[in-house]
Write an enzyme that holds these catalytic residues in place. Structure first.
Site, PDB file in Angstrom:
ATOM      1  N   ARG A  91      50.390  44.680  27.229  1.00  0.00           N
ATOM      2  CA  ARG A  91      49.063  44.076  27.109  1.00  0.00           C
ATOM      3  C   ARG A  91      48.842  42.961  28.125  1.00  0.00           C
ATOM      4  NH1 ARG A  91      50.918  45.896  22.454  1.00  0.00           N
ATOM      5  NH2 ARG A  91      49.499  46.971  21.023  1.00  0.00           N
ATOM      6  N   HIS A 116      48.462  49.157  28.714  1.00  0.00           N
ATOM      7  CA  HIS A 116      49.039  50.300  29.432  1.00  0.00           C
ATOM      8  C   HIS A 116      48.146  50.829  30.554  1.00  0.00           C
ATOM      9  CE1 HIS A 116      52.414  50.161  26.919  1.00  0.00           C
ATOM     10  NE2 HIS A 116      52.152  51.114  26.046  1.00  0.00           N
ATOM     11  N   HIS A 190      57.819  55.986  29.031  1.00  0.00           N
ATOM     12  CA  HIS A 190      57.442  55.854  27.619  1.00  0.00           C
ATOM     13  C   HIS A 190      57.923  57.025  26.762  1.00  0.00           C
ATOM     14  CE1 HIS A 190      54.988  54.391  24.245  1.00  0.00           C
ATOM     15  NE2 HIS A 190      54.726  53.322  24.977  1.00  0.00           N
ATOM     16  N   ASP A 248      58.097  46.306  17.512  1.00  0.00           N
ATOM     17  CA  ASP A 248      57.204  46.386  18.677  1.00  0.00           C
ATOM     18  C   ASP A 248      57.413  45.092  19.462  1.00  0.00           C
ATOM     19  OD1 ASP A 248      55.291  47.212  20.455  1.00  0.00           O
ATOM     20  OD2 ASP A 248      53.601  47.116  19.064  1.00  0.00           O
ATOM     21  N   GLU A 310      61.289  50.734  26.631  1.00  0.00           N
ATOM     22  CA  GLU A 310      60.411  50.589  27.792  1.00  0.00           C
ATOM     23  C   GLU A 310      60.925  49.455  28.678  1.00  0.00           C
ATOM     24  OE1 GLU A 310      56.231  50.397  26.361  1.00  0.00           O
ATOM     25  OE2 GLU A 310      57.134  50.943  24.426  1.00  0.00           O
TER      26      GLU A 310
END
Length: 347
Positions: A91, A116, A190, A248, A310
């Site tokens: 973000r 993204h 990803h 996350d 990631e």
């Protein structure tokens, strides 16, 4: 495409809605590990790893057809299965940043932020196949030229992505990028990994993360600029622990250490180790397709079907001077290399 000598490795995957042909390419190393990638989003669709017992497991989530990949970006939370993410992974707060005293306004595609790469990032464009190498350590190089002001990012960004299968059963992902003018860039891979195959969840698989701190974030998962020490917290994976139902988080990596994380599945004694030259690894458990799109072999992907590692720069880096810089200047080269190494052990 005939110059690639692709009789055994290239096949038509599907057609885009406007009739453009999308191809699938398969690489196989000497040990029988197989990788499949399509040039839509430079997306990894399959990664089959041989086990000591002679079985083969496909360790990444994916779809059987192009329509499913395209439709997945319309889900309430797009999963980006196996996709290449850019121009900027993660973000960017309020979808804006200052570069060379100029405010850059991006598309707002995630709660008022940019996520993204925006509405149509690198995950949803058709890449060109530049080179295909068979034999020992087979590889494929795909390229994409992101024009100036695509998703409002400045500069023509030229990107080359190479997937390599080493003879040590490593998936090597390497990005090289240059720009026609100063810009920001943060690319990542990803794939959702599941060492037990894509019909199960990952909750019994054990994870290690080589990090002592994460980025502190807002409720919208935007970095505040602060760091959190993870010691003795639920997010401390310095020792093996089972994958959580929800994570996350961006883990800060010590640049002196290339080892970022590992995943181990005791059911088949398969281990994956992640190495990178990037300053962070963002870890996310997910893959949910909300019972509206079927995965490979008619699988139902839910919120714990896979886990992403990631490797990347910090999200929102352009808005924090004390974060590693995400600025790529004209004349410089962006280089990102990550390795996913697989080891199968006898029971």
């Amino acid at each position: 495409m005939s110059h690639l000598n692709i009789s055994s490795v290239e096949k038509l995957f599907d057609l885009t809605p406007d009739g453009e042909q999308i191809y699938s390419y398969e690489l196989m190393n000497k040990k029988g590990m197989r990788l499949s990638v399509i040039n839509y989003g430079a997306t990894l669709t399959s990664l089959k790893v041989p086990l000591k017992n002679g079985e083969v497991v496909d360790v990444v989530l994916g779809f059987d057809d192009l329509r499913s990949y395209i439709d997945s970006f319309r889900l309430e939370s797009a999963p980006y299965l196996g996709a290449t993410v850019g121009r900027f992974a993660g973000r960017i707060n309020a979808a804006s940043f200052i570069l060379n005293d100029k405010k850059i306004e991006l598309s707002k595609n995630n709660n008022g932020n940019s996520l993204h790469g925006g509405n149509k990032g690198f995950s949803q464009v058709v890449w060109k196949v530049k080179k295909l190498s068979k034999g020992k350590n087979p590889s494929i190089t795909l390229s994409y030229l992101s024009p100036n002001n695509e998703e409002n990012y400045p500069g023509d960004l030229s990107v080359e992505l190479t997937y390599t299968l080493s003879e040590d059963n490593e998936l090597i992902v390497e990005y090289i990028a240059t720009t026609s003018e100063d810009t920001v860039v943060n690319l990542t891979h990803h794939s959702y990994f599941n060492l037990d195959g894509h019909k199960s969840d990952v909750l019994e698989q054990e994870m290690i993360v080589n990090s002592v701190k994460t980025l502190h974030t807002t409720n919208d998962n935007v970095p505040t600029g602060s760091f959190l020490n993870v010691a003795n917290s639920p997010y401390d994976f310095s020792l093996p622990r089972k994958c959580p139902e929800k994570i996350d988080n961006t883990y800060v990596l010590d640049n002196k250490e290339e080892f970022a994380a590992s995943l181990f599945n005791k059911n088949n004694n398969l281990k994956m180790s992640v190495y990178t030259n990037q300053p962070a690894v963002h870890i996310y458990v997910g893959g949910n397709c909300f019972n509206s799109i079927k995965g490979k072999d008619n699988a139902n992907y839910q919120s714990t079907s896979g886990i992403c590692f990631e490797t990347q720069n910090f999200p929102d880096a352009p808005n924090h001077d004390h974060f590693p810089t995400a600025v790529l200047k004209k004349g410089e080269i962006y280089h990102h290399k990550s390795i996913y190494k697989f080891q199968s052990f006898k029971k």
